[in-house]
Design a protein around this motif. Structure first.
Motif, PDB file in Angstrom:
ATOM      1  N   VAL A 162     -14.662  15.821   9.463  1.00 37.32           N
ATOM      2  CA  VAL A 162     -14.324  16.852   8.492  1.00 37.32           C
ATOM      3  C   VAL A 162     -12.810  16.813   8.382  1.00 37.32           C
ATOM      4  CG1 VAL A 162     -14.383  19.320   8.008  1.00 37.32           C
ATOM      5  CG2 VAL A 162     -16.312  18.233   9.174  1.00 37.32           C
ATOM      6  N   SER A 163     -12.305  16.842   7.152  1.00 36.25           N
ATOM      7  CA  SER A 163     -10.863  16.645   6.985  1.00 36.25           C
ATOM      8  C   SER A 163     -10.209  17.781   6.216  1.00 36.25           C
ATOM      9  CB  SER A 163     -10.594  15.331   6.262  1.00 36.25           C
ATOM     10  OG  SER A 163     -11.148  15.359   4.964  1.00 36.25           O
ATOM     11  N   TYR A 164      -8.925  17.948   6.484  1.00 37.41           N
ATOM     12  CA  TYR A 164      -8.097  18.881   5.721  1.00 37.41           C
ATOM     13  C   TYR A 164      -6.810  18.166   5.335  1.00 37.41           C
ATOM     14  CZ  TYR A 164      -4.954  22.498   4.299  1.00 37.41           C
ATOM     15  OH  TYR A 164      -4.057  23.229   3.561  1.00 37.41           O
ATOM     16  N   HIS A 165      -6.447  18.338   4.081  1.00 36.33           N
ATOM     17  CA  HIS A 165      -5.184  17.820   3.566  1.00 36.33           C
ATOM     18  C   HIS A 165      -4.638  18.831   2.573  1.00 36.33           C
ATOM     19  CE1 HIS A 165      -2.133  15.274   1.822  1.00 36.33           C
ATOM     20  NE2 HIS A 165      -2.659  15.480   0.637  1.00 36.33           N
ATOM     21  N   THR A 166      -3.373  19.216   2.715  1.00 39.07           N
ATOM     22  CA  THR A 166      -2.739  20.105   1.749  1.00 39.07           C
ATOM     23  C   THR A 166      -2.387  19.279   0.518  1.00 39.07           C
ATOM     24  OG1 THR A 166      -1.821  21.455   3.527  1.00 39.07           O
ATOM     25  CG2 THR A 166      -0.810  21.679   1.352  1.00 39.07           C
TER      26      THR A 166
ATOM     27  N   GLU B  66     -11.888   8.430   2.928  1.00 38.85           N
ATOM     28  CA  GLU B  66     -13.201   7.862   2.609  1.00 38.85           C
ATOM     29  C   GLU B  66     -13.904   7.373   3.882  1.00 38.85           C
ATOM     30  OE1 GLU B  66     -14.887   3.932   0.377  1.00 38.85           O
ATOM     31  OE2 GLU B  66     -13.280   5.028  -0.636  1.00 38.85           O
ATOM     32  N   LEU B  67     -13.188   6.636   4.709  1.00 36.58           N
ATOM     33  CA  LEU B  67     -13.764   6.137   5.950  1.00 36.58           C
ATOM     34  C   LEU B  67     -14.124   7.285   6.885  1.00 36.58           C
ATOM     35  CD1 LEU B  67     -14.519   3.814   7.880  1.00 36.58           C
ATOM     36  CD2 LEU B  67     -12.127   3.820   8.649  1.00 36.58           C
ATOM     37  N   ALA B  68     -13.222   8.238   7.026  1.00 37.14           N
ATOM     38  CA  ALA B  68     -13.459   9.373   7.921  1.00 37.14           C
ATOM     39  C   ALA B  68     -14.715  10.141   7.508  1.00 37.14           C
ATOM     40  CB  ALA B  68     -12.237  10.296   7.933  1.00 37.14           C
ATOM     41  N   LYS B  69     -14.888  10.346   6.232  1.00 38.09           N
ATOM     42  CA  LYS B  69     -16.072  11.060   5.740  1.00 38.09           C
ATOM     43  C   LYS B  69     -17.345  10.299   6.108  1.00 38.09           C
ATOM     44  CE  LYS B  69     -18.058  13.161   1.639  1.00 38.09           C
ATOM     45  NZ  LYS B  69     -17.875  13.440   0.210  1.00 38.09           N
ATOM     46  N   ARG B  70     -17.336   8.984   5.893  1.00 41.55           N
ATOM     47  CA  ARG B  70     -18.511   8.170   6.236  1.00 41.55           C
ATOM     48  C   ARG B  70     -18.814   8.214   7.728  1.00 41.55           C
ATOM     49  NH1 ARG B  70     -16.140   3.756   3.155  1.00 41.55           N
ATOM     50  NH2 ARG B  70     -16.032   2.642   5.135  1.00 41.55           N
TER      51      ARG B  70
ATOM     52  N   GLN C 170      -3.990   7.205   2.361  1.00 42.21           N
ATOM     53  CA  GLN C 170      -4.698   8.470   2.549  1.00 42.21           C
ATOM     54  C   GLN C 170      -6.114   8.398   1.976  1.00 42.21           C
ATOM     55  OE1 GLN C 170      -2.771  12.321   1.518  1.00 42.21           O
ATOM     56  NE2 GLN C 170      -4.459  12.428   0.052  1.00 42.21           N
ATOM     57  N   ASP C 171      -6.251   7.894   0.769  1.00 40.42           N
ATOM     58  CA  ASP C 171      -7.568   7.798   0.135  1.00 40.42           C
ATOM     59  C   ASP C 171      -8.522   6.944   0.964  1.00 40.42           C
ATOM     60  OD1 ASP C 171      -6.641   9.397  -1.923  1.00 40.42           O
ATOM     61  OD2 ASP C 171      -6.399   7.745  -3.352  1.00 40.42           O
ATOM     62  N   GLN C 172      -8.033   5.829   1.466  1.00 40.60           N
ATOM     63  CA  GLN C 172      -8.877   4.943   2.283  1.00 40.60           C
ATOM     64  C   GLN C 172      -9.292   5.626   3.585  1.00 40.60           C
ATOM     65  OE1 GLN C 172      -9.117   1.047   2.001  1.00 40.60           O
ATOM     66  NE2 GLN C 172      -7.346   0.634   0.712  1.00 40.60           N
TER      67      GLN C 172
ATOM     68  N   MET D  72       0.833  -1.204   0.000  1.00 46.53           N
ATOM     69  CA  MET D  72       0.000   0.000   0.000  1.00 46.53           C
ATOM     70  C   MET D  72       0.870   1.257   0.000  1.00 46.53           C
ATOM     71  SD  MET D  72      -2.950   1.156   2.745  1.00 46.53           S
ATOM     72  CE  MET D  72      -3.932  -0.303   2.507  1.00 46.53           C
ATOM     73  N   SER D  73       0.586   2.159  -0.929  1.00 47.56           N
ATOM     74  CA  SER D  73       1.308   3.434  -0.974  1.00 47.56           C
ATOM     75  C   SER D  73       0.700   4.413   0.031  1.00 47.56           C
ATOM     76  CB  SER D  73       1.211   4.037  -2.376  1.00 47.56           C
ATOM     77  OG  SER D  73      -0.120   4.471  -2.637  1.00 47.56           O
ATOM     78  N   GLU D  74       1.424   5.469   0.296  1.00 48.11           N
ATOM     79  CA  GLU D  74       0.912   6.499   1.191  1.00 48.11           C
ATOM     80  C   GLU D  74      -0.371   7.111   0.621  1.00 48.11           C
ATOM     81  OE1 GLU D  74       2.242  10.897   2.661  1.00 48.11           O
ATOM     82  OE2 GLU D  74       3.804   9.364   2.700  1.00 48.11           O
TER      83      GLU D  74
END
Length: 110
Positions: A33-37, A25-29, A20-22, A14-16
Motif C-alpha cells: 500500500v503506497s502513499y505519495h504527496t 506499479e511494481l509495489a502494487k503488484r 516513481q511510476d515503475q 530515466m526521470s524521477e
C-alpha cells in the motif's frame, strides 16, 4: 556495448517521475500500500516521496526518489536522518537502483 554500460544509459535517461511510476506499479503488484504527496508545494518541505506499507511483511519503508543527478535538499536530509534515527527503514532510490534490481529485491523483503 557491455551490459553495465547499457544499464548506466538506461538509468541516466530515466526521470524521477518515470522511476516513481515503475516503483508504484511494481509495489502494487507485490501487495504494498503506497502513499505519495502529489503536489508537495503546499506541504512541509522534505517529506519523503514514498511511504510503502506491506501488511504481510509487516514492514513500512520510507523512500526519497531522485534522478541520477539530483541531490537531496537540506529539508530532505533532516527527514531522512530523523526517520533513520528512530529506527525506520529509510533510503534514497535512484534509477540505477531500478535497473540493477535493487528496488525489486528490497520490496521482496531483501
Amino acid at each position: 556495448m557491455k551490459a553495465q554500460d547499457y544499464r548506466a544509459l538506461q538509468a541516466g535517461a530515466m526521470s524521477e517521475r518515470q522511476l516513481q511510476d515503475q516503483i508504484l506499479e511494481l509495489a502494487k503488484r507485490m501487495g504494498w500500500v503506497s502513499y505519495h504527496t502529489f503536489d508537495s508545494r503546499k506541504s512541509t518541505p522534505g517529506f519523503p516521496d514514498l511511504v510503502l506499507v506491506h501488511p504481510e511483511q509487516k514492514r513500512v519503508i520510507w523512500r526519497e526518489l531522485k534522478s541520477e543527478k539530483d541531490v537531496t535538499s537540506a529539508e530532505q536530509k533532516v527527514w531522512l536522518s530523523t526517520l533513520l534515527l528512530v529506527g525506520e527503514d529509510v533510503d534514497v532510490w535512484r534509477p540505477r537502483d531500478w535497473v540493477s534490481g535493487r528496488i525489486e529485491k528490497e520490496l521482496r523483503g531483501r
